[in-house]
Design a protein around this motif. Structure first.
Motif, PDB file in Angstrom:
ATOM      1  N   UNK A   1       0.825  -1.204   0.000  1.00  0.00           N
ATOM      2  CA  UNK A   1       0.000   0.000   0.000  1.00  0.00           C
ATOM      3  C   UNK A   1       0.861   1.256   0.000  1.00  0.00           C
ATOM      4  N   UNK A   2       1.928   1.225   0.790  1.00  0.00           N
ATOM      5  CA  UNK A   2       2.815   2.392   0.833  1.00  0.00           C
ATOM      6  C   UNK A   2       3.419   2.659  -0.543  1.00  0.00           C
TER       7      UNK A   2
ATOM      8  N   UNK B   1       2.251   1.804  -3.349  1.00  0.00           N
ATOM      9  CA  UNK B   1       1.171   2.258  -4.220  1.00  0.00           C
ATOM     10  C   UNK B   1       0.957   3.760  -4.048  1.00  0.00           C
ATOM     11  N   UNK B   2       0.960   4.216  -2.785  1.00  0.00           N
ATOM     12  CA  UNK B   2       0.777   5.647  -2.546  1.00  0.00           C
ATOM     13  C   UNK B   2       1.936   6.426  -3.129  1.00  0.00           C
TER      14      UNK B   2
ATOM     15  N   UNK C   1       0.382   7.057  -6.697  1.00  0.00           N
ATOM     16  CA  UNK C   1      -0.476   8.215  -6.487  1.00  0.00           C
ATOM     17  C   UNK C   1       0.321   9.512  -6.478  1.00  0.00           C
TER      18      UNK C   1
ATOM     19  N   UNK D   1      -1.207   1.918 -11.076  1.00  0.00           N
ATOM     20  CA  UNK D   1      -1.824   1.633  -9.788  1.00  0.00           C
ATOM     21  C   UNK D   1      -2.221   0.176  -9.673  1.00  0.00           C
TER      22      UNK D   1
ATOM     23  N   UNK E   1      -3.752  -6.163  -3.204  1.00  0.00           N
ATOM     24  CA  UNK E   1      -3.556  -4.711  -3.130  1.00  0.00           C
ATOM     25  C   UNK E   1      -3.426  -4.109  -4.524  1.00  0.00           C
TER      26      UNK E   1
END
Lengths: 289, 329
Positions: B155-156, B158-159, B163, B170, B271
């Motif tokens: 998740x990190x 991905x951010x 993002x 993504x 994820x």
């Protein structure tokens, strides 16, 4: 010469802090235990705060009043994180405890009950290790129809293997020791040997193994709830919080994922610290380093 | 001769274990109280259906038959290579699995090789330089990684990369809105970078810590001391004495870690919404798609047992001492 200088240097730093290795281990041990207890107790009191929604304060980035920010329903992320962690810790501990008992029984049975039992148990260990943990967890959770029971049972059923192996090896080794054989020749009963000679040796290893099961248990628990197999949304375990954060991450609300995750990592590190330090403290070979 | 006997013995053991895995998985799924009709059709839709329709659906999801009979039927089909029809994808399980497995293997092999190599190098470095800065860094990294859930790291990343920096995609394994034939190999690599990277760096800690421990043991041995006394350089010592001794246990561990990599890939694929085997397992589990979940369990168990078998065989190749003895464990 170099080694000598080094020794002097460490000697100096020791003097400076005034603590020896053992005391420092103890300090970190107590600090980790205190942190975990604080989280658990805090979680009990923050139950209400974790649930209250307030639309006047939604999506606030971390600030002084809300150190972890608030989510899309205006819930206080700090309260939610602590509450979620306390749920996760309780689940992890109960699962690890069940798992350790299972491991102890099977390990001892396999080492003492003869060849057939040994083959059976090692075969079971191979079997459980053959299915990837995550998949077995999914299967058990499906079998229990999701929910708390499935998670605890699943984590307990997947984690006993390594500890059972350890105990089996340890007992097998002990059986060959001179002093055990001597006790047997002196006519002591099996129970006496088990209590007087084996238990003192096994117990510390068992406790350390048990504590080192917790981190794995919690990580797997958070993983399985993250995937949506675990608890319902009303019980905000840490995996649920993170999986909800997933949906809002693309919009740039990084704090929803960052802080709960960080706290989870901290918790797991604490468990590792307790386990490792305890092992160093009870292991006579490294206790006086 | 002995090797052949060893292999046959291992094969028989593997076959029996696979059979047991299928029984366990089947029993677990039969024990599930989740009504597949309720889960997939929904209460309201069921209420508006005629009894005949419901009966047809029950037949489709296999409700009401005795489990042993169903298991035997499944086993017979499975041995013939027919894994049934996936209830969620409405396709042959074989077809679904073929696509997903290709995606997953692509990811897992990259991660497996990367984590193995990096872990081995880092572990060996830390072990040779015990107590120095690099040892501390490697140890700290391993502790941190092994206490961090893989999906959170995913998740990190991905951010950060998806993002904020917007340099990596993504999710998914191919670009959105492009025909299947228009997807190039580079596209696939580009989309697999983040998941593979995540899986690699989370897989390192185990092998690195293990290699480090072994390396320390080796460094304290007499032949190492003698090598140092003869004046061999650090590289020579590693090349002549350390490498082979530390390689055998590392290999075994790495082949045994297939199960971990698979577990990690389930989370990481979820994820990144990467359409691999792990994601299929999750949706199959949530939707009680029994044929698909069974097939995935069997395939992953086959991968794990296969890995263990290869490890046992390789052990003999690397370590001359047990080449003749055959069995390792």
């Amino acid at each position: 010469m170099k080694a000598f200088a080094k020794k002097q240097k460490t000697g100096l730093t020791l003097k400076k802090s005034g603590w020896n290795q053992r005391q420092r281990l103890l300090f970190w041990l107590i600090a980790a235990v205190l942190f975990l207890m604080a989280v658990c107790i805090g979680g009990m009191f923050l139950d209400e705060a974790a649930k209250t929604t307030d639309f006047s304060r939604k999506n606030i980035a971390p600030c002084l009043a809300y150190p972890f920010g608030t989510d899309w329903l205006g819930r206080n992320m700090f309260a939610r994180t602590i509450r979620g962690l306390s749920i996760s810790i309780v689940i992890g501990i109960s699962a690890a405890a069940v798992s350790a008992v299972l491991a102890f029984i099977l390990g001892v049975v396999s080492a003492t009950m003869g060849k057939a039992a040994d083959t059976m148990v090692t075969w079971f260990i191979d079997l459980v290790m053959g299915i990837p943990h995550m998949l077995l967890l999914i299967l058990v959770c499906v079998a229990c129809g999701r929910g708390l029971k499935g998670v605890i049972l699943g984590v307990a059923l997947t984690h006993w293997t390594s500890l059972a192996r350890l105990i089996r090896g340890e007992v097998l080794q002990l059986k060959e020791q001179q002093y055990i054989k001597m006790a047997r020749k002196l006519g002591k009963s099996n129970l006496y040997i088990a209590m007087k000679h084996m238990a003192p040796h096994l117990f510390p290893q068992f406790v350390v193994g048990l504590i080192l099961l917790f981190p794995h248990a919690i990580l797997h628990e958070s993983g399985i709830t993250f995937l949506g197999f675990g608890l319902s949304n009303e019980q905000p375990a840490i995996g649920i919080i993170l999986s909800e954060a997933m949906k809002y991450m693309i919009t740039g609300k990084w704090w929803l994922a960052l802080f709960p995750g960080l706290m989870l990592v901290l918790t797991v590190v604490c468990f590792y610290a307790i386990g490792e330090n305890l092992r160093k403290l009870v292991d006579p070979a490294s206790a006086h380093k | 001769m002995k090797t052949a006997k060893f292999i046959t013995k291992q094969m028989i053991k593997m076959f029996l274990l696979l059979l047991a895995v299928s029984i366990v998985a089947f029993a677990l799924m039969t024990a599930s109280p989740v009504d597949p009709l309720q889960a997939n059709v929904g209460q309201t839709a069921l209420g508006s259906m005629s009894p005949e329709q419901i009966q047809k659906l029950e037949e489709y999801w296999g409700v009401g038959q005795p489990p042993v009979q169903r298991y035997m039927a499944w086993l017979k089909d499975f041995i013939r290579g027919d894994m049934g029809v996936s209830l969620l994808y409405r396709q042959d399980v074989t077809k679904v699995i073929a696509v997903k497995l290709a995606n997953s293997l692509f990811l897992m092999i990259i991660a497996w090789v990367m984590s193995g190599l990096l872990g081995f190098i880092l572990g060996a470095l830390a072990g040779m330089n015990r107590g120095k800065l690099i040892d501390k860094v490697v140890r700290g990294y391993c502790l941190l990684i092994s206490s961090t859930p893989a999906f959170w790291i995913a998740m990190l990343f991905l951010i950060i990369f998806g993002v904020w920096l917007k340099i990596l995609p993504i999710g998914l394994s191919v670009p959105i809105g492009v025909e299947a034939s228009g997807v190039t190999f580079l596209d696939r690599v580009y989309h697999a970078i983040l998941p593979a990277f995540t899986l690699s760096i989370t897989g390192i800690s185990n092998i690195a810590m293990h290699t480090r421990e072994k390396m320390i043991d080796i460094c304290e041995s007499d032949y190492m001391l003698f090598a140092k006394a003869r004046g061999e350089s650090t590289w020579e010592i590693f090349k002549n004495h350390g490498f082979r001794n530390v390689l055998a246990p590392a290999m075994t561990l790495q082949f045994a870690s297939i199960s971990e990599i698979f577990g990690g890939s389930v989370l990481v694929e979820q994820v990144f919404s990467y359409p691999g085997l792990g994601q299929a397992a999750v949706s199959a589990g949530l939707g009680s798609d029994m044929p698909l979940l069974m097939a995935i369990t069997m395939i992953s168990a086959l991968l794990v047992f296969g890995g263990n078998l290869i490890a046992n065989l390789l052990y003999g190749v690397i370590d001359p001492r047990i080449r003749r003895g055959g069995a390792v464990r």
